[in-house]
Design an enzyme around this catalytic site. Structure first.
Site, mmCIF file in Angstrom:
data_model
loop_
_atom_site.group_PDB
_atom_site.id
_atom_site.type_symbol
_atom_site.label_atom_id
_atom_site.label_comp_id
_atom_site.label_asym_id
_atom_site.label_seq_id
_atom_site.Cartn_x
_atom_site.Cartn_y
_atom_site.Cartn_z
ATOM 1 N N LYS A 52 0.841 -1.207 0.000
ATOM 2 C CA LYS A 52 0.000 0.000 0.000
ATOM 3 C C LYS A 52 0.872 1.252 0.000
ATOM 4 O O LYS A 52 0.594 2.219 -0.707
ATOM 5 C CB LYS A 52 -0.962 -0.026 1.199
ATOM 6 N N GLN A 96 -4.732 -1.716 9.126
ATOM 7 C CA GLN A 96 -4.577 -3.042 8.511
ATOM 8 C C GLN A 96 -5.194 -4.118 9.425
ATOM 9 O O GLN A 96 -4.900 -4.183 10.607
ATOM 10 C CB GLN A 96 -3.084 -3.334 8.272
ATOM 11 N N ASP A 119 -11.142 2.485 3.386
ATOM 12 C CA ASP A 119 -11.444 1.059 3.170
ATOM 13 C C ASP A 119 -12.937 0.853 2.897
ATOM 14 O O ASP A 119 -13.345 -0.207 2.435
ATOM 15 C CB ASP A 119 -11.061 0.250 4.421
#
Ligand code: NAD
Length: 287
Positions: A52, A96, A119
């Protein structure tokens, strides 16, 4: 033999679009910025986070990295989220998953401001998705739609079947297909006559987590087959939920694993960072 949908190429195109948008924002004095939070030392999570950050670098999006020990308490993590929420420089916050078992994942995801939830997991953004008004759509499901559309396939009026009803893939994919005017059936572990339902699908999305579950006899001639699964086969190799060899004999378009849906998740994350940044700076940008 099916046309193979090249997820790597489509993901690169999307990252290039994000890069162009980042440059345009920077020309107006606004620098898009993503905060990436990793708790603990799970090796797979470390790889995802590294990828990422690499994608941010590629796109010209600033990334701030917070790598916390596994001993981090829930309240310490929530305090960090509060700081990132309040930090005007930060447009997106990515925590995460999975988090260590001592931390309530749900509590953490709920704490992220919806406008920084790149997200797309916050219930507020899930709600917007369900009424067709989402700005920040969850990345893997949105990636599936991009793969279909950028292959030149029109979703409108198509018979779409999604196998899987998880909150992170199956359900949002169904909602996004519906928003594109598809006729959507969601199947799951209790569905009866699954084979027959799948064999009627013009667009078939598999998000099950079982290697090679979808076989050629479940695929309609000429269908679009999107394989979200990421599994390890008996041979230890990465494979999807679709038996590629038999399904590709019938499908019109099919995604491979790896190289299909996989690369799309990070590409869509980059898109979401740009969208979040644009939305948060709309006044300055439109002045
Ligand atoms: P999950 O375990 O949360 O959900 C699986 C779904 O499959 C459930 O809704 C269940 O009802 C359904 N299912 C299970 N057995 C079934 C059966 N026999 N018949 C019909 N339906 C059945 O999984 P998930 O998080 O949605 O992930 C699905 C797959 O997608 C996994 O392989 C995961 O690794 C992969 N995944 C990939 C990405 C990506 O970036 N490409 C992102 C997320 C998940």
């Amino acid at each position: 033999m099916a046309n193979i949908i090249d997820g790597k190429k489509i993901a690169t195109d999307i990252k290039d679009e994000a890069k162009a948008s980042a440059e345009a924002l920077k020309a107006k004095g606004v620098e898009p910025c993503l905060a990436v939070v990793l708790v603990g030392d799970d090796p797979a999570s470390a790889v995802y986070v590294r990828n990422k950050k690499k994608a941010c670098e590629y796109c010209g999006i600033k990334s701030l990295s917070y790598e916390l020990p596994a001993s981090t308490s829930e309240s310490e993590l929530l305090t960090l989220i509060d700081e990132l929420n309040a930090n005007k420089e930060v447009n997106g916050i990515l925590v995460q998953l999975p988090l260590p078992k001592t931390i309530d994942e749900n509590k953490v995801l709920l704490r992220i401001l919806p406008e920084k939830d790149v997200d797309g997991f916050h219930p507020y953004n899930v709600g917007l998705l369900s009424i067709g008004k989402a700005v920040l759509k969850s990345c893997t499901p949105a990636g599936c739609i991009e793969l279909i559309k950028r292959s030149g396939v029109d979703i409108e009026g198509k018979n779409c079947v999604v196998i899987g009803r998880s909150n992170i893939v199956g359900k949002p994919v169904g909602m996004l297909l519906l928003a594109e005017n598809g006729t959507v059936t969601t199947c799951h572990s209790r569905t009866k006559n699954l084979k027959e339902i799948c064999a009627e699908a013009d667009i078939l999305v598999a998000a099950i987590g079982k290697p090679g579950f979808v076989t050629g006899d479940m695929v309609k001639e000429g269908a679009v087959v999107i394989d979200v699964g990421i599994n390890r086969g008996a041979d230890g190799k990465l494979c999807g939920d679709v038996d590629f060899a038999s399904a590709s004999e019938k499908a019109g378009y099919i995604t491979p694993v790896p190289g299909g849906v996989g690369p799309m998740t990070i590409a869509m994350l980059m898109k979401n960072c740009i969208k979040a940044c644009e939305a948060q700076n709309s006044e300055a940008l439109n002045a």
